[in-house]
Design a protein around this motif. Structure first.
Motif, PDB file in Angstrom:
ATOM      1  N   GLU A 111      -2.954  -2.147  -1.797  1.00  0.00           N
ATOM      2  CA  GLU A 111      -3.427  -2.295  -0.419  1.00  0.00           C
ATOM      3  C   GLU A 111      -4.721  -1.500  -0.268  1.00  0.00           C
ATOM      4  N   LEU A 112      -5.643  -2.031   0.537  1.00  0.00           N
ATOM      5  CA  LEU A 112      -6.949  -1.403   0.715  1.00  0.00           C
ATOM      6  C   LEU A 112      -6.935  -0.508   1.948  1.00  0.00           C
ATOM      7  N   ILE A 113      -7.249   0.771   1.757  1.00  0.00           N
ATOM      8  CA  ILE A 113      -7.265   1.748   2.853  1.00  0.00           C
ATOM      9  C   ILE A 113      -8.675   2.289   3.028  1.00  0.00           C
ATOM     10  N   LEU A 123      -5.439  -0.817   6.288  1.00  0.00           N
ATOM     11  CA  LEU A 123      -5.164   0.299   7.196  1.00  0.00           C
ATOM     12  C   LEU A 123      -6.388   1.203   7.218  1.00  0.00           C
ATOM     13  N   ILE A 124      -6.633   1.836   8.360  1.00  0.00           N
ATOM     14  CA  ILE A 124      -7.783   2.749   8.497  1.00  0.00           C
ATOM     15  C   ILE A 124      -7.284   4.114   8.934  1.00  0.00           C
ATOM     16  N   ILE A 125      -7.724   5.159   8.226  1.00  0.00           N
ATOM     17  CA  ILE A 125      -7.460   6.542   8.612  1.00  0.00           C
ATOM     18  C   ILE A 125      -8.762   7.080   9.189  1.00  0.00           C
ATOM     19  N   PRO A 132      -3.981  20.801  10.896  1.00  0.00           N
ATOM     20  CA  PRO A 132      -3.720  20.432   9.492  1.00  0.00           C
ATOM     21  C   PRO A 132      -2.443  19.596   9.413  1.00  0.00           C
ATOM     22  N   PHE A 133      -2.425  18.647   8.495  1.00  0.00           N
ATOM     23  CA  PHE A 133      -1.309  17.716   8.419  1.00  0.00           C
ATOM     24  C   PHE A 133      -0.615  17.819   7.065  1.00  0.00           C
ATOM     25  N   SER A 134       0.610  17.324   7.035  1.00  0.00           N
ATOM     26  CA  SER A 134       1.373  17.256   5.795  1.00  0.00           C
ATOM     27  C   SER A 134       0.989  15.986   5.060  1.00  0.00           C
ATOM     28  N   LEU A 135       0.590  16.103   3.796  1.00  0.00           N
ATOM     29  CA  LEU A 135       0.238  14.930   3.004  1.00  0.00           C
ATOM     30  C   LEU A 135       1.435  13.998   2.865  1.00  0.00           C
ATOM     31  N   ALA A 136       2.614  14.578   2.698  1.00  0.00           N
ATOM     32  CA  ALA A 136       3.827  13.758   2.560  1.00  0.00           C
ATOM     33  C   ALA A 136       4.068  12.946   3.831  1.00  0.00           C
ATOM     34  N   GLU A 137       3.840  13.566   4.995  1.00  0.00           N
ATOM     35  CA  GLU A 137       4.031  12.847   6.260  1.00  0.00           C
ATOM     36  C   GLU A 137       2.997  11.746   6.412  1.00  0.00           C
ATOM     37  N   LEU A 138       1.745  12.021   6.050  1.00  0.00           N
ATOM     38  CA  LEU A 138       0.703  11.003   6.137  1.00  0.00           C
ATOM     39  C   LEU A 138       1.050   9.805   5.253  1.00  0.00           C
ATOM     40  N   LYS A 139       1.490  10.080   4.026  1.00  0.00           N
ATOM     41  CA  LYS A 139       1.873   8.992   3.118  1.00  0.00           C
ATOM     42  C   LYS A 139       3.023   8.176   3.705  1.00  0.00           C
ATOM     43  N   ALA A 140       3.979   8.869   4.310  1.00  0.00           N
ATOM     44  CA  ALA A 140       5.135   8.179   4.892  1.00  0.00           C
ATOM     45  C   ALA A 140       4.704   7.288   6.055  1.00  0.00           C
ATOM     46  N   ARG A 141       3.785   7.777   6.866  1.00  0.00           N
ATOM     47  CA  ARG A 141       3.323   6.977   8.009  1.00  0.00           C
ATOM     48  C   ARG A 141       2.510   5.778   7.537  1.00  0.00           C
ATOM     49  N   ILE A 142       1.686   5.985   6.518  1.00  0.00           N
ATOM     50  CA  ILE A 142       0.917   4.867   5.955  1.00  0.00           C
ATOM     51  C   ILE A 142       1.869   3.789   5.452  1.00  0.00           C
ATOM     52  N   HIS A 143       2.867   4.213   4.705  1.00  0.00           N
ATOM     53  CA  HIS A 143       3.835   3.267   4.142  1.00  0.00           C
ATOM     54  C   HIS A 143       4.559   2.513   5.254  1.00  0.00           C
ATOM     55  N   HIS A 171       3.560   1.917   8.371  1.00  0.00           N
ATOM     56  CA  HIS A 171       2.665   0.973   9.047  1.00  0.00           C
ATOM     57  C   HIS A 171       2.417  -0.264   8.190  1.00  0.00           C
ATOM     58  N   LEU A 172       2.187  -0.069   6.901  1.00  0.00           N
ATOM     59  CA  LEU A 172       1.928  -1.210   6.019  1.00  0.00           C
ATOM     60  C   LEU A 172       3.171  -2.091   5.873  1.00  0.00           C
ATOM     61  N   ARG A 173       4.337  -1.464   5.815  1.00  0.00           N
ATOM     62  CA  ARG A 173       5.587  -2.223   5.723  1.00  0.00           C
ATOM     63  C   ARG A 173       5.793  -3.066   6.976  1.00  0.00           C
ATOM     64  N   ARG A 174       5.502  -2.465   8.125  1.00  0.00           N
ATOM     65  CA  ARG A 174       5.637  -3.213   9.383  1.00  0.00           C
ATOM     66  C   ARG A 174       4.664  -4.381   9.428  1.00  0.00           C
ATOM     67  N   GLU A 175       3.404  -4.139   9.018  1.00  0.00           N
ATOM     68  CA  GLU A 175       2.410  -5.215   9.019  1.00  0.00           C
ATOM     69  C   GLU A 175       2.808  -6.344   8.079  1.00  0.00           C
TER      70      GLU A 175
END
Length: 229
Positions: free
Chosen positions: A4-6, A49-51, A103-114, A116-120
Motif C-alpha cells: 500500500e502507498l503511504i 493513506l496520508i500521514i 510524541p506518539f507511539s510508533l506501535a499505535e500509529l502502525k495499528a491505526r494505519i492498519h 484505516h487501510l483494512r476499513r478502506e
C-alpha cells in the motif's frame, strides 16, 4: 496489506526519515513531502493513506487537508503537538479521519494505519459488490434501498443519498455545507439548513427498527459522521 502507498507529510526531516524506515520495514511503499505544496503534488499519485503534520510553515496541515479533500478520498491521519479538544475538532472539520498527538507511539500509529487501510479495503470490496453491510443494516447501492433489521426503510432520494455518502466514508466527518454541496450542487437554490431536517427524518425512520443504534452521529461544532457502533 503490504505494498500500500503511504504519503508522509512533515517539515521535520528526522520524523520523515524515522517513519519512512519504520513503514517500509512493514512492507509499505512510502512517498514523502516536506511542505504543503509538495504534499498536494505527491497526492496526484493516489496514496492509500496520508500521514499529515499540522504545524508546517507557509501552508499548515489543516489547509493542506482541505485542499486534498477536493480530489482525495483516502484516510488522512493528522500528527500534531496541539493537544486541545478545539485543535482535534479543527482537524476533523478540515477532513481528517484521525488525530494522533506528538510524541506518539510508533506501535499505535502502525495499528491505526492498519485499521484505516483494512476499513478502506472492506468498503472498496463492498462498493464493487454494490452492497454496504453494517450491524443490523444493509445498503443496496444499486437498488438505492436501505434494510434495517430485515425491514425495508422508506427513504426519499435525498435521504438515501445522505445515508450512502456518510456510509461510504465511515468515520469521516462532513459539515452540513459539504453534504449540501455534494448532493445539491454549488448552484442549487436554498441553504444547508435543510440537511439538519433530512438527518432528523433519517434518524426517525431508522429508529423504528434500529434497536438503539443511531448510525449517524452528530459531531458537535462540525457536522455528521457514520458510526454504526
Amino acid at each position: 496489506m503490504a505494498n500500500e502507498l503511504i504519503l508522509l507529510v512533515d517539515d521535520e526531516e528526522e520524523i520523515i526519515s524515522f517513519l519512512q524506515d519504520a513503514l517500509e520495514l512493514e512492507g509499505y511503499q512510502v512517498l514523502t513531502a516536506g511542505s504543503g505544496r509538495e504534499a498536494l503534488d505527491q497526492s496526484k499519485r493516489q496514496p492509500s493513506l496520508i500521514i499529515l503534520d499540522v504545524m508546517m510553515p507557509e501552508m499548515n496541515g489543516l489547509e493542506v487537508c482541505e485542499q486534498l479533500r477536493e480530489t482525495t478520498k483516502c484516510p488522512i491521519v493528522f500528527l500534531s503537538a496541539c493537544q486541545s479538544e478545539v485543535d482535534r475538532i479543527k482537524g476533523l472539520a478540515a477532513g481528517g479521519d484521525d488525530y494522533l498527538l506528538k510524541p506518539f507511539s510508533l506501535a499505535e500509529l502502525k495499528a491505526r494505519i492498519h485499521a484505516h487501510l483494512r476499513r478502506e479495503q472492506r468498503i472498496h470490496t463492498q462498493k464493487e459488490q454494490g452492497i454496504l453491510r453494517f450491524p443490523s443494516l444493509t445498503i443496496d447501492c444499486k437498488g438505492h434501498s436501505v434494510v434495517c433489521n430485515e425491514h425495508n426503510t422508506a427513504l426519499t432520494n435525498k435521504e438515501y443519498l445522505i445515508v450512502e455518502l456518510l456510509a461510504m466514508h465511515q468515520g469521516q466527518v462532513f459539515s452540513r455545507e459539504q453534504i449540501y454541496e455534494k448532493l445539491w450542487g454549488f448552484e442549487a437554490e436554498g441553504d444547508d439548513s435543510t440537511i439538519t431536517e433530512h438527518i432528523k427524518k433519517i434518524r426517525a425512520k431508522l429508529a423504528a427498527y434500529a434497536q438503539d443504534r443511531t448510525y449517524i452521529q452528530t459531531v458537535w461544532g462540525i457536522g455528521y459522521k457514520w458510526d454504526p457502533k
